[in-house]
Structures are given as C-alpha cells and as structure tokens.
Design a protein around this motif. Structure first.
Motif, PDB file in Angstrom:
ATOM      1  N   GLU A   1       0.974  -1.021   0.132  1.00  0.00           N
ATOM      2  CA  GLU A   1       0.073  -0.021   0.145  1.00  0.00           C
ATOM      3  C   GLU A   1       0.740   1.233  -0.015  1.00  0.00           C
ATOM      4  OE1 GLU A   1      -3.212   2.503  -0.111  1.00  0.00           O
ATOM      5  OE2 GLU A   1      -3.082   0.151  -0.634  1.00  0.00           O
ATOM      6  N   SER A   2       1.862   1.230   0.891  1.00  0.00           N
ATOM      7  CA  SER A   2       2.903   2.392   0.778  1.00  0.00           C
ATOM      8  C   SER A   2       3.394   2.541  -0.522  1.00  0.00           C
ATOM      9  CB  SER A   2       3.983   2.196   1.746  1.00  0.00           C
ATOM     10  OG  SER A   2       4.966   3.306   1.698  1.00  0.00           O
ATOM     11  N   ARG A   3       3.789   1.554  -1.341  1.00  0.00           N
ATOM     12  CA  ARG A   3       4.744   1.566  -2.597  1.00  0.00           C
ATOM     13  C   ARG A   3       3.444   1.990  -3.728  1.00  0.00           C
ATOM     14  NH1 ARG A   3       7.339  -3.265  -0.868  1.00  0.00           N
ATOM     15  NH2 ARG A   3       5.753  -4.477  -1.765  1.00  0.00           N
ATOM     16  N   ARG A   4       2.234   1.621  -3.564  1.00  0.00           N
ATOM     17  CA  ARG A   4       1.323   1.987  -4.420  1.00  0.00           C
ATOM     18  C   ARG A   4       1.035   3.431  -4.270  1.00  0.00           C
ATOM     19  NH1 ARG A   4      -3.668   3.574  -4.355  1.00  0.00           N
ATOM     20  NH2 ARG A   4      -3.912   3.506  -2.039  1.00  0.00           N
ATOM     21  N   GLN A   5       0.937   3.893  -2.943  1.00  0.00           N
ATOM     22  CA  GLN A   5       0.679   5.505  -2.751  1.00  0.00           C
ATOM     23  C   GLN A   5       1.733   6.301  -3.204  1.00  0.00           C
ATOM     24  OE1 GLN A   5      -0.071   5.802   1.417  1.00  0.00           O
ATOM     25  NE2 GLN A   5      -2.284   5.296   1.195  1.00  0.00           N
ATOM     26  N   GLN A   6       3.043   5.844  -3.196  1.00  0.00           N
ATOM     27  CA  GLN A   6       4.060   6.590  -3.592  1.00  0.00           C
ATOM     28  C   GLN A   6       4.195   6.592  -4.868  1.00  0.00           C
ATOM     29  OE1 GLN A   6       8.015   5.065  -2.355  1.00  0.00           O
ATOM     30  NE2 GLN A   6       9.075   6.609  -3.140  1.00  0.00           N
ATOM     31  N   ALA A   7       3.980   5.265  -5.879  1.00  0.00           N
ATOM     32  CA  ALA A   7       3.850   5.094  -7.316  1.00  0.00           C
ATOM     33  C   ALA A   7       2.814   6.128  -7.766  1.00  0.00           C
ATOM     34  CB  ALA A   7       3.719   3.841  -7.536  1.00  0.00           C
ATOM     35  N   GLU A   8       1.648   6.248  -7.090  1.00  0.00           N
ATOM     36  CA  GLU A   8       0.388   6.899  -7.668  1.00  0.00           C
ATOM     37  C   GLU A   8       1.077   8.511  -7.643  1.00  0.00           C
ATOM     38  OE1 GLU A   8      -3.325   6.229  -5.711  1.00  0.00           O
ATOM     39  OE2 GLU A   8      -3.702   4.462  -6.636  1.00  0.00           O
ATOM     40  N   TYR A   9       1.408   8.971  -6.527  1.00  0.00           N
ATOM     41  CA  TYR A   9       2.131  10.235  -6.498  1.00  0.00           C
ATOM     42  C   TYR A   9       3.119  10.742  -7.617  1.00  0.00           C
ATOM     43  CZ  TYR A   9       4.590  14.394  -4.610  1.00  0.00           C
ATOM     44  OH  TYR A   9       5.257  15.604  -4.260  1.00  0.00           O
ATOM     45  N   GLN A  10       4.078   9.757  -7.661  1.00  0.00           N
ATOM     46  CA  GLN A  10       4.915  10.060  -8.768  1.00  0.00           C
ATOM     47  C   GLN A  10       4.254   9.879 -10.194  1.00  0.00           C
ATOM     48  OE1 GLN A  10       7.716   6.730  -7.878  1.00  0.00           O
ATOM     49  NE2 GLN A  10       8.838   7.987  -6.385  1.00  0.00           N
ATOM     50  N   SER A  11       3.388   9.192 -10.426  1.00  0.00           N
ATOM     51  CA  SER A  11       2.570   9.131 -11.544  1.00  0.00           C
ATOM     52  C   SER A  11       1.849  10.388 -11.970  1.00  0.00           C
ATOM     53  CB  SER A  11       1.565   7.963 -11.438  1.00  0.00           C
ATOM     54  OG  SER A  11       0.788   7.848 -12.580  1.00  0.00           O
ATOM     55  N   LYS A  12       1.274  11.061 -10.891  1.00  0.00           N
ATOM     56  CA  LYS A  12       0.648  12.303 -11.158  1.00  0.00           C
ATOM     57  C   LYS A  12       1.819  13.425 -11.149  1.00  0.00           C
ATOM     58  CE  LYS A  12      -3.523  11.130  -7.982  1.00  0.00           C
ATOM     59  NZ  LYS A  12      -3.924  11.421  -6.931  1.00  0.00           N
ATOM     60  N   LEU A  13       3.023  13.367 -10.449  1.00  0.00           N
ATOM     61  CA  LEU A  13       3.717  14.182 -10.881  1.00  0.00           C
ATOM     62  C   LEU A  13       4.346  14.176 -12.288  1.00  0.00           C
ATOM     63  CD1 LEU A  13       6.293  14.316  -7.744  1.00  0.00           C
ATOM     64  CD2 LEU A  13       4.580  16.361  -8.577  1.00  0.00           C
ATOM     65  N   ALA A  14       4.581  13.020 -12.933  1.00  0.00           N
ATOM     66  CA  ALA A  14       4.891  12.482 -14.137  1.00  0.00           C
ATOM     67  C   ALA A  14       3.914  13.103 -15.143  1.00  0.00           C
ATOM     68  CB  ALA A  14       5.299  11.408 -14.274  1.00  0.00           C
ATOM     69  N   GLU A  15       2.686  13.121 -14.899  1.00  0.00           N
ATOM     70  CA  GLU A  15       1.667  13.304 -15.790  1.00  0.00           C
ATOM     71  C   GLU A  15       1.650  14.961 -15.784  1.00  0.00           C
ATOM     72  OE1 GLU A  15      -1.895  11.683 -14.301  1.00  0.00           O
ATOM     73  OE2 GLU A  15      -1.638   9.827 -14.970  1.00  0.00           O
ATOM     74  N   ARG A  16       1.631  15.604 -14.739  1.00  0.00           N
ATOM     75  CA  ARG A  16       1.868  17.156 -14.476  1.00  0.00           C
ATOM     76  C   ARG A  16       3.246  17.497 -15.475  1.00  0.00           C
ATOM     77  NH1 ARG A  16       4.482  20.838 -11.211  1.00  0.00           N
ATOM     78  NH2 ARG A  16       5.260  19.108 -10.195  1.00  0.00           N
ATOM     79  N   ASN A  17       4.112  16.898 -15.417  1.00  0.00           N
ATOM     80  CA  ASN A  17       5.528  17.112 -16.061  1.00  0.00           C
ATOM     81  C   ASN A  17       5.378  17.133 -17.579  1.00  0.00           C
ATOM     82  OD1 ASN A  17       6.773  17.933 -13.947  1.00  0.00           O
ATOM     83  ND2 ASN A  17       7.801  15.943 -13.640  1.00  0.00           N
ATOM     84  N   ALA A  18       4.481  16.130 -17.887  1.00  0.00           N
ATOM     85  CA  ALA A  18       4.261  15.891 -19.402  1.00  0.00           C
ATOM     86  C   ALA A  18       3.216  16.935 -19.787  1.00  0.00           C
ATOM     87  CB  ALA A  18       3.435  14.616 -19.452  1.00  0.00           C
ATOM     88  N   ARG A  19       2.247  17.363 -19.008  1.00  0.00           N
ATOM     89  CA  ARG A  19       1.426  18.415 -19.507  1.00  0.00           C
ATOM     90  C   ARG A  19       2.217  19.911 -19.651  1.00  0.00           C
ATOM     91  NH1 ARG A  19      -2.121  16.275 -15.849  1.00  0.00           N
ATOM     92  NH2 ARG A  19      -1.616  17.746 -14.315  1.00  0.00           N
ATOM     93  N   GLN A  20       3.168  20.121 -18.752  1.00  0.00           N
ATOM     94  CA  GLN A  20       3.940  21.258 -18.767  1.00  0.00           C
ATOM     95  C   GLN A  20       4.790  21.169 -20.074  1.00  0.00           C
ATOM     96  OE1 GLN A  20       5.711  21.538 -15.006  1.00  0.00           O
ATOM     97  NE2 GLN A  20       4.183  22.709 -13.903  1.00  0.00           N
ATOM     98  N   ALA A  21       5.338  20.172 -20.228  1.00  0.00           N
ATOM     99  CA  ALA A  21       6.321  19.960 -21.300  1.00  0.00           C
ATOM    100  C   ALA A  21       5.587  20.189 -22.690  1.00  0.00           C
ATOM    101  CB  ALA A  21       7.282  18.771 -21.335  1.00  0.00           C
ATOM    102  N   GLY A  22       4.481  19.598 -22.729  1.00  0.00           N
ATOM    103  CA  GLY A  22       3.424  19.874 -23.987  1.00  0.00           C
ATOM    104  C   GLY A  22       3.202  21.119 -24.146  1.00  0.00           C
ATOM    105  N   GLN A  23       2.601  22.154 -23.169  1.00  0.00           N
ATOM    106  CA  GLN A  23       2.403  23.369 -23.108  1.00  0.00           C
ATOM    107  C   GLN A  23       3.571  24.099 -23.720  1.00  0.00           C
ATOM    108  OE1 GLN A  23       0.803  24.153 -19.346  1.00  0.00           O
ATOM    109  NE2 GLN A  23      -1.279  23.484 -19.975  1.00  0.00           N
TER     110      GLN A  23
END
Length: 191
Positions: free
Chosen positions: A32-54
């Motif tokens: 559960e701890s790893r899942r939460q960490q992976a979800e957080y990192q996934s959201k950060l990566a998605e945000r970085n992807a959106r920013q790079a696209g913009q």
C-alpha cells in the motif's frame, strides 16, 4: 513420543501460520505504501508531461514568430536597398550621368547585390532562430512522451505491486505444507 513430536509439529505449523500472517500484513502495508508513492509519482509525471506539452506549443509559436520576423526584416532590407538605388539614380540623373551604364550601373548593381545579401541574411537568421525553437519544441514533446510513459509505468507498478503479497502468502503456505507433510510422515498426532 509420537504425541510429543506431533505436538512439536503442530506448534511449528502454528508458528509458520503466524509467520505467514505477520508477513502478509507487513506485505500489505508495504504494498500500500509503494502503491501510494507510485500514484504520487505518476501524478507528478503526468503534470510534467502536460507542462512539457504546453512549453512545446509555446516553442512552436515562437518559431513561427521568429520566421515571420526574419521575413519582415528581409523585406525591410530590400526596401532600404531600393530606396538607396532610387537615390543613386536620382543623383546620377541630376549630375547628367547616365544611370544605366558604366560606373553608375556598377554602383547600382553593387547596392542591389549588397541589399539582397543583407535581406537573405535576415531571412536566414529568422529561419535559424525558428529552427532552434522547433528543436526545442521537439525536445519538449519527447520529454512529454517520456513523462507520460513514466506515469503509465508507475501507475501499472502501483496496480501490480500486490504480487509481493501473493508471494508471501504462497511462501507461508509452502512452509505450512512442509510442516504438515513432515508431521504426516512421522505418524498420527493422536494415539
């Protein structure tokens, strides 16, 4: 003696069961701890992807502006050269010289050539600046794609991390099974 060894085997089996239970709870908490960490990192990566696209879109727009600025500068250089040539012709005519022959023609041709070279240089500078912005946009799109792949990978990892839990359960069942098998080969528990 059979009862003592049977009791020992039962205690060992119970301890294996308790160990499997503790291991399972620990694995659940870790997963559960790893899942939460992976979800957080996934959201950060998605945000970085959106920013790079913009940023890539902004770089594309900057490339269009650079190219347009180079074109406009070239047009101004050509207009400036035309004004200078017009002035040279007017001076030649005022002095009584023929503007389309001899040294006057050479001077006008030199001015036209230099004006065109300056205009082409301005266009090339605009094209070079636009190309730099296009490369920047391409790099940003690659960063965006990489960040999205990373986000997807992290998200998949968050979903499949419970495999460690399954491994812990199977290992515990294996230990219990060995204990019961050993118990069965030594004889019955009860007389």
């Amino acid at each position: 003696m059979a009862i003592a060894s049977g009791t020992a085997a039962a205690i060992t089996a119970a301890m294996a069961l308790a160990g499997a239970a503790v291991g399972t709870v620990s694995s659940i908490q870790q997963a559960e701890s790893r899942r939460q960490q992976a979800e957080y990192q996934s959201k950060l990566a998605e945000r970085n992807a959106r920013q790079a696209g913009q940023s890539a879109e902004l770089a594309d727009e900057a490339a269009r502006r650079e190219k347009q600025a180079g074109y406009e500068s070239a047009v101004k250089k050509r207009q400036e050269a035309a004004r200078i040539i017009g002035s040279q012709r007017a001076q030649a005519s005022a002095s009584g010289a023929q503007a389309d022959a001899g040294s006057q023609l050479d001077q006008i041709m030199d001015t036209a050539e230099k004006g065109e070279l300056d205009a082409l240089s301005q266009e090339q500078q605009g094209a070079d600046a636009a190309y730099g912005q296009q490369l920047r946009a391409w790099n940003l799109r690659n960063q965006s794609a990489g960040a999205m792949l990373n986000a997807e990978s992290l998200n998949n990892h968050a979903q499949t991390d419970y495999l460690g839990l399954t491994t812990t359960l199977l290992n515990g069942a294996n230990r219990m099974g060995r204990n019961f098998y050993t118990l069965g080969t030594r004889g019955p528990l009860l007389p």
